[in-house]
Scaffold this motif. Structure first.
Motif, PDB file in Angstrom:
ATOM      1  N   GLU A 242       0.852  -1.200   0.000  1.00  0.00           N
ATOM      2  CA  GLU A 242       0.000   0.000   0.000  1.00  0.00           C
ATOM      3  C   GLU A 242       0.878   1.236   0.000  1.00  0.00           C
ATOM      4  N   MET A 243       0.376   2.283  -0.606  1.00  0.00           N
ATOM      5  CA  MET A 243       1.061   3.567  -0.483  1.00  0.00           C
ATOM      6  C   MET A 243       0.028   4.680  -0.307  1.00  0.00           C
ATOM      7  N   ILE A 244       0.481   5.739   0.345  1.00  0.00           N
ATOM      8  CA  ILE A 244      -0.393   6.888   0.583  1.00  0.00           C
ATOM      9  C   ILE A 244       0.385   8.140   0.201  1.00  0.00           C
ATOM     10  N   ILE A 245      -0.251   8.998  -0.560  1.00  0.00           N
ATOM     11  CA  ILE A 245       0.339  10.322  -0.814  1.00  0.00           C
ATOM     12  C   ILE A 245      -0.531  11.322  -0.054  1.00  0.00           C
ATOM     13  N   PHE A 246       0.089  11.997   0.915  1.00  0.00           N
ATOM     14  CA  PHE A 246      -0.617  13.002   1.720  1.00  0.00           C
ATOM     15  C   PHE A 246      -0.035  14.345   1.326  1.00  0.00           C
ATOM     16  N   ASP A 247      -0.845  15.235   0.775  1.00  0.00           N
ATOM     17  CA  ASP A 247      -0.278  16.539   0.442  1.00  0.00           C
ATOM     18  C   ASP A 247      -1.134  17.686   0.963  1.00  0.00           C
ATOM     19  N   ALA A 248      -0.420  18.692   1.482  1.00  0.00           N
ATOM     20  CA  ALA A 248      -1.059  19.931   1.924  1.00  0.00           C
ATOM     21  C   ALA A 248      -0.812  20.942   0.812  1.00  0.00           C
ATOM     22  N   ASN A 249      -1.875  21.606   0.384  1.00  0.00           N
ATOM     23  CA  ASN A 249      -1.778  22.494  -0.778  1.00  0.00           C
ATOM     24  C   ASN A 249      -2.014  23.932  -0.334  1.00  0.00           C
ATOM     25  N   THR A 250      -0.957  24.719  -0.368  1.00  0.00           N
ATOM     26  CA  THR A 250      -1.009  26.075   0.179  1.00  0.00           C
ATOM     27  C   THR A 250      -1.160  27.106  -0.934  1.00  0.00           C
ATOM     28  N   PRO A 251      -2.229  27.939  -0.873  1.00  0.00           N
ATOM     29  CA  PRO A 251      -2.348  29.010  -1.862  1.00  0.00           C
ATOM     30  C   PRO A 251      -1.295  30.090  -1.581  1.00  0.00           C
ATOM     31  N   ILE A 252      -0.335  30.236  -2.477  1.00  0.00           N
ATOM     32  CA  ILE A 252       0.658  31.309  -2.341  1.00  0.00           C
ATOM     33  C   ILE A 252      -0.045  32.620  -2.691  1.00  0.00           C
ATOM     34  N   ASP A 253      -0.739  32.611  -3.784  1.00  0.00           N
ATOM     35  CA  ASP A 253      -1.641  33.705  -4.153  1.00  0.00           C
ATOM     36  C   ASP A 253      -2.741  33.074  -4.996  1.00  0.00           C
ATOM     37  N   GLU A 254      -3.501  33.905  -5.677  1.00  0.00           N
ATOM     38  CA  GLU A 254      -4.643  33.370  -6.418  1.00  0.00           C
ATOM     39  C   GLU A 254      -4.257  32.402  -7.537  1.00  0.00           C
ATOM     40  N   ASN A 255      -3.046  32.567  -8.065  1.00  0.00           N
ATOM     41  CA  ASN A 255      -2.667  31.807  -9.260  1.00  0.00           C
ATOM     42  C   ASN A 255      -1.565  30.787  -9.026  1.00  0.00           C
ATOM     43  N   THR A 256      -1.083  30.692  -7.802  1.00  0.00           N
ATOM     44  CA  THR A 256       0.071  29.842  -7.530  1.00  0.00           C
ATOM     45  C   THR A 256      -0.179  29.009  -6.288  1.00  0.00           C
ATOM     46  N   THR A 257       0.198  27.759  -6.350  1.00  0.00           N
ATOM     47  CA  THR A 257      -0.039  26.837  -5.233  1.00  0.00           C
ATOM     48  C   THR A 257       1.238  26.058  -4.963  1.00  0.00           C
ATOM     49  N   ARG A 258       1.538  25.868  -3.676  1.00  0.00           N
ATOM     50  CA  ARG A 258       2.710  25.087  -3.308  1.00  0.00           C
ATOM     51  C   ARG A 258       2.238  23.829  -2.576  1.00  0.00           C
ATOM     52  N   SER A 259       2.629  22.667  -3.095  1.00  0.00           N
ATOM     53  CA  SER A 259       2.218  21.405  -2.468  1.00  0.00           C
ATOM     54  C   SER A 259       3.354  20.821  -1.656  1.00  0.00           C
ATOM     55  N   PHE A 260       3.050  20.509  -0.399  1.00  0.00           N
ATOM     56  CA  PHE A 260       3.988  19.814   0.483  1.00  0.00           C
ATOM     57  C   PHE A 260       3.467  18.379   0.559  1.00  0.00           C
ATOM     58  N   ALA A 261       4.181  17.452  -0.051  1.00  0.00           N
ATOM     59  CA  ALA A 261       3.657  16.080  -0.123  1.00  0.00           C
ATOM     60  C   ALA A 261       4.590  15.119   0.593  1.00  0.00           C
ATOM     61  N   VAL A 262       3.971  14.163   1.292  1.00  0.00           N
ATOM     62  CA  VAL A 262       4.738  13.049   1.859  1.00  0.00           C
ATOM     63  C   VAL A 262       4.121  11.781   1.308  1.00  0.00           C
ATOM     64  N   GLN A 263       4.976  10.958   0.685  1.00  0.00           N
ATOM     65  CA  GLN A 263       4.496   9.650   0.235  1.00  0.00           C
ATOM     66  C   GLN A 263       5.004   8.625   1.234  1.00  0.00           C
TER      67      GLN A 263
END
Ligand code: FES
Ligand SMILES: [Fe+2]
Length: 391
Positions: A242-263
């Motif tokens: 099994e694997m799990i990808i957990f990601d938190a998706n942070t809006p930097i601004d309206e057009n840009t997103t930064r994903s912090f992911a741990v698999q």
């Protein structure tokens, strides 16, 4: 972009002894560690003459000093020392900026961006497998999107695209076999059980190929959470992998997103397999990024009438519905259009919990405008609790 939620600001390992600047919800913040190792988060705008605190330094008073005139701000955002006035001199009462609650979890720094009291905040989503190092091996991956966070989350929980966008996940000719078996949802989260028919797993020096036949039924459970705009994708490769990808998706601004992911994976847990796991996870983000950066409009359309949906989109519908509910009933959406005329002339700040506790305090900065609620919260239908625990 929504306020009153936890968001991931940065990886824990990035914030050491120097202040670090992060941008979230279109605003700048400074993160700094105190002597006890706790991370603090303040608005990055010094209320003296607008210096950027993240370009300053940490001090023996456990403060962050502004690089312009050296004013020192503590973890609560209060000025403790003004060098030009000297030791022990009075500090103007209004010398205070917004400070935000922080938590460190899953190797990430979480910041609550809003003014809700603690008991009203939705919790940081659970990720018990991250703590269970005996059975799961984690790798960290970061991905930066040219796309709005609401489109990014929707992409992360969309099963129908996998057959087209991810060659490792499915075949176009199997698109009608992929099936949503069940959708669950609560007040601020949703999850769905699905069956997909992907190709054999690649990687791990060819070993993965041995463990599942081509197009074998594979159970995949995506979930979304409003806090952190997190997506959790649980893939049952076979009866023991099994694997799990957990990601938190942070809006930097309206057009840009930064994903912090741990698999995390529960097989081949030796470090030698980490590089491949990272590479494959990053490739999947890249395949999605190419599509999401070209979507029109960049945001979720204002009205559901402007798009056509089918039965297979129903889990994305759950995400949209929960998001809208928090815009229309709670008024958590930042009114970025109302801020546009002030661009370059005025800075805004995200309201912190101290603002509610001190309603008469004359804060130097105005808070971001929010879109007023347009409807009252509907009572939960009989027999259906407003919120149930995630499965
Ligand atoms: S601008 Fe920050 S101390 Fe003057
Ligand atoms: Fe995808």
């Amino acid at each position: 972009m929504l306020t009153n939620l936890w968001y991931v600001a940065e990886w824990s390992k990035t914030v050491k002894d120097k202040p670090v600047r992060v941008k979230m919800l279109g605003q700048n913040f400074v993160l700094f560690r105190d002597k006890a190792g706790k991370v603090n988060c303040l608005s990055d705008v010094c209320i003296h003459r607008g210096g950027s605190l993240s370009k300053g330094w940490t001090t023996k008073r456990d403060c962050v000093a502004c690089p312009y005139h050296g004013w020192e701000f503590d973890a609560e955002g209060k000025v403790q020392f003004i060098p030009s006035r000297g030791e022990g001199s009075a500090i103007p009462e209004r010398a205070r900026i917004d400070a935000y609650p922080t938590e460190e979890r899953y190797g990430m720094i979480w910041v609550f961006l809003g003014d809700l009291p603690e008991e009203e905040r939705y919790p940081i989503p659970d990720f018990p497998e991250y703590e269970d190092k005996e059975n799961w091996r984690p790798v960290e991956v970061e991905y930066n999107w040219e796309g709005s966070v609401d489109r990014v989350v929707e992409n992360g929980i969309d099963i129908a695209h996998t057959a087209f966008v991810h060659p490792g996940f499915g075949y176009p000719e199997m698109a009608d076999k992929n099936e949503i078996l069940k959708v669950n949802r609560g007040e601020y989260w949703g999850s769905s059980d699905n069956v997909l028919y992907p190709p054999q797993l690649e990687g791990n020096f060819g070993l993965n190929k041995l463990f599942r036949a081509d197009k074998a039924a594979t159970y995949v459970t995506p979930a979304f959470y409003l806090p952190g705009h997190c997506v959790r994708l649980h893939i049952k490769v076979n009866s023991w992998m099994e694997m799990i990808i957990f990601d938190a998706n942070t809006p930097i601004d309206e057009n840009t997103t930064r994903s912090f992911a741990v698999q995390v994976r529960n097989f081949f847990k030796w470090p030698i397999f980490d590089g491949g796991a990272k590479k494959r996870t990053k490739r999947v983000f890249g395949e999605d990024g190419d599509i999401v950066s070209q979507l029109s409009p960049n945001y979720l359309p204002e009205s559901l009438e402007n798009e056509v949906s089918v039965e297979q989109d129903k889990f994305m519908g759950a995400w949209r519905m929960i998001r809208r509910k928090h815009i229309e009933e709670k008024g958590w959406k930042i009114d970025t259009k109302a801020m546009k005329p002030y661009e370059g002339e005025k800075v805004f700040t995200i309201p912190s919990p101290a603002r509610r506790l001190n309603p008469h305090f004359k804060w130097a900065l105005d808070t971001v405008p929010l879109i007023a609620p347009t409807r009252r919260a509907a009572a939960a239908p009989a027999g259906e609790p407003a919120s149930t625990e995630p499965v």
